[in-house]
Design a protein around this motif. Structure first.
Motif, PDB file in Angstrom:
ATOM      1  N   VAL A   1       0.835  -1.205   0.000  1.00 19.65           N
ATOM      2  CA  VAL A   1       0.000   0.000   0.000  1.00 19.65           C
ATOM      3  C   VAL A   1       0.870   1.255   0.000  1.00 19.65           C
ATOM      4  O   VAL A   1       0.614   2.213  -0.746  1.00 19.65           O
ATOM      5  CB  VAL A   1      -0.949   0.000   1.216  1.00 19.65           C
ATOM      6  N   LYS A   2       1.910   1.273   0.827  1.00 21.63           N
ATOM      7  CA  LYS A   2       2.809   2.432   0.887  1.00 21.63           C
ATOM      8  C   LYS A   2       3.495   2.675  -0.458  1.00 21.63           C
ATOM      9  O   LYS A   2       3.618   3.813  -0.913  1.00 21.63           O
ATOM     10  CB  LYS A   2       3.860   2.215   1.974  1.00 21.63           C
ATOM     11  N   LEU A   3       3.925   1.586  -1.095  1.00 24.83           N
ATOM     12  CA  LEU A   3       4.593   1.711  -2.385  1.00 24.83           C
ATOM     13  C   LEU A   3       3.638   2.225  -3.457  1.00 24.83           C
ATOM     14  O   LEU A   3       4.002   3.067  -4.276  1.00 24.83           O
ATOM     15  CB  LEU A   3       5.181   0.363  -2.797  1.00 24.83           C
ATOM     16  N   LEU A   4       2.418   1.716  -3.441  1.00 25.47           N
ATOM     17  CA  LEU A   4       1.428   2.170  -4.416  1.00 25.47           C
ATOM     18  C   LEU A   4       1.166   3.663  -4.257  1.00 25.47           C
ATOM     19  O   LEU A   4       1.147   4.420  -5.235  1.00 25.47           O
ATOM     20  CB  LEU A   4       0.135   1.384  -4.247  1.00 25.47           C
ATOM     21  N   LYS A   5       0.973   4.108  -3.023  1.00 24.01           N
ATOM     22  CA  LYS A   5       0.725   5.530  -2.768  1.00 24.01           C
ATOM     23  C   LYS A   5       1.918   6.379  -3.208  1.00 24.01           C
ATOM     24  O   LYS A   5       1.749   7.457  -3.790  1.00 24.01           O
ATOM     25  CB  LYS A   5       0.440   5.749  -1.284  1.00 24.01           C
ATOM     26  N   ALA A   6       3.129   5.886  -2.931  1.00 27.90           N
ATOM     27  CA  ALA A   6       4.331   6.632  -3.316  1.00 27.90           C
ATOM     28  C   ALA A   6       4.452   6.745  -4.828  1.00 27.90           C
ATOM     29  O   ALA A   6       4.857   7.786  -5.359  1.00 27.90           O
ATOM     30  CB  ALA A   6       5.567   5.945  -2.734  1.00 27.90           C
ATOM     31  N   LEU A   7       4.080   5.686  -5.537  1.00 30.30           N
ATOM     32  CA  LEU A   7       4.136   5.711  -6.998  1.00 30.30           C
ATOM     33  C   LEU A   7       3.124   6.698  -7.570  1.00 30.30           C
ATOM     34  O   LEU A   7       3.420   7.431  -8.520  1.00 30.30           O
ATOM     35  CB  LEU A   7       3.879   4.308  -7.552  1.00 30.30           C
ATOM     36  N   VAL A   8       1.928   6.717  -6.987  1.00 30.23           N
ATOM     37  CA  VAL A   8       0.902   7.651  -7.458  1.00 30.23           C
ATOM     38  C   VAL A   8       1.365   9.093  -7.245  1.00 30.23           C
ATOM     39  O   VAL A   8       1.201   9.953  -8.120  1.00 30.23           O
ATOM     40  CB  VAL A   8      -0.433   7.400  -6.726  1.00 30.23           C
ATOM     41  N   ILE A   9       1.962   9.355  -6.092  1.00 32.54           N
ATOM     42  CA  ILE A   9       2.487  10.697  -5.810  1.00 32.54           C
ATOM     43  C   ILE A   9       3.587  11.063  -6.804  1.00 32.54           C
ATOM     44  O   ILE A   9       3.651  12.183  -7.311  1.00 32.54           O
ATOM     45  CB  ILE A   9       3.025  10.769  -4.365  1.00 32.54           C
TER      46      ILE A   9
ATOM     47  N   ALA B   1      -7.313   0.276  -6.119  1.00 35.53           N
ATOM     48  CA  ALA B   1      -6.089  -0.530  -6.085  1.00 35.53           C
ATOM     49  C   ALA B   1      -5.747  -0.937  -4.654  1.00 35.53           C
ATOM     50  O   ALA B   1      -5.400  -2.095  -4.390  1.00 35.53           O
ATOM     51  CB  ALA B   1      -4.935   0.245  -6.703  1.00 35.53           C
ATOM     52  N   ILE B   2      -5.861   0.004  -3.725  1.00 38.32           N
ATOM     53  CA  ILE B   2      -5.578  -0.297  -2.317  1.00 38.32           C
ATOM     54  C   ILE B   2      -6.590  -1.296  -1.776  1.00 38.32           C
ATOM     55  O   ILE B   2      -6.233  -2.233  -1.043  1.00 38.32           O
ATOM     56  CB  ILE B   2      -5.592   0.997  -1.479  1.00 38.32           C
ATOM     57  N   ARG B   3      -7.840  -1.122  -2.148  1.00 35.73           N
ATOM     58  CA  ARG B   3      -8.885  -2.046  -1.697  1.00 35.73           C
ATOM     59  C   ARG B   3      -8.610  -3.462  -2.209  1.00 35.73           C
ATOM     60  O   ARG B   3      -8.813  -4.450  -1.481  1.00 35.73           O
ATOM     61  CB  ARG B   3     -10.253  -1.561  -2.177  1.00 35.73           C
TER      62      ARG B   3
END
Length: 233
Positions: free
Chosen positions: A33-41, A105-107
């Motif tokens: 989840v952290k990696l996904l959020k970082a990629l979106v940012i 994606a997170i869900r």
């Protein structure tokens, strides 16, 4: 050759054309989840979006789940992040791929983990932009996991190992049923972890009713993958 196989062949061909260095690693859900959020940012900062203003995240039908002998009921398991790979996947396989939001994606990451699926991050250095994918591997149909259980490893461990709290463990064996790597066994009514088999995926920690399992760093395996290590922030 089926449409799915042809599509995957195109995607793999694209990866060959774009990729200079390929890597892959298991990651627990919270890190995924952290990696996904970082990629979106990261992509937002670069002002990179998919065609039609979509977020550069695509959900793709897993070829493993689609062709397995006992396939998962839900086959949309692979999340591609970044361009041009997300739009390429949707454009070439519109019936098996679609754009999704960060929230969806997170869900998906969280619900698949609850079902005992394993997160496997694939990433590559590319001439035309980096490639990232998070596969939510179904242990019963994932070719990569099966090959690892067969001792021909295709996986890089997450960098953790499961730790049993002997004061909380009641030896019910429920967690053992979900371990995709056969790393758990009951002895003297207590759960034992085989350090040679445990890959640190974290699936077992969410299945313990007594909260007797946790992940701790495994110094014998490559270090865990964090956003700053992956993205160089």
């Amino acid at each position: 050759m089926s449409i799915l196989r042809r599509t995957m062949k195109k995607i793999l061909s694209l990866a060959d054309d774009f990729t200079e260095k390929y890597n892959g690693k298991l990651i627990p859900t919270d890190e995924a989840v952290k990696l996904l959020k970082a990629l979106v940012i990261k992509y937002a900062a670069l002002e990179i979006v998919s065609p039609h203003g979509k977020s550069p995240i695509a959900l793709f039908e897993s070829p493993c789940a689609a062709t397995a002998e006992n396939p998962s009921a839900v086959k949309e398991l692979c999340i591609f992040v970044g361009e041009p790979h997300a739009s390429y996947t949707v454009r070439n396989s519109p019936n098996r791929a679609r754009y999704i939001s960060e929230e969806e994606a997170i869900r998906i990451l969280e619900t698949k983990n609850a079902k005992g699926h394993v997160h496997y991050l694939c990433f590559a250095e590319s001439k035309h932009g980096p490639f990232y994918a998070i596969c939510n591997c179904c242990p019963g149909c994932c070719v990569t996991i099966k090959s690892d259980i067969g001792k021909k490893s295709m996986l890089i461990p997450a960098g953790y190992i499961a730790l049993v709290n002997p004061h909380k463990c009641i030896g019910c064996g429920q967690c053992m049923e979900y371990c995709p790597f056969g790393a758990m066994s009951l002895r003297d009514k207590r759960m034992r972890i085989d350090p040679k088999r445990c890959m640190g995926c974290g699936v077992c920690t969410n299945k313990c009713r007594k909260d007797a399992l946790s992940l701790v760093p495994n110094k014998k395996h490559p270090a865990p993958l964090t956003p700053d290590k992956l993205l160089g922030d």
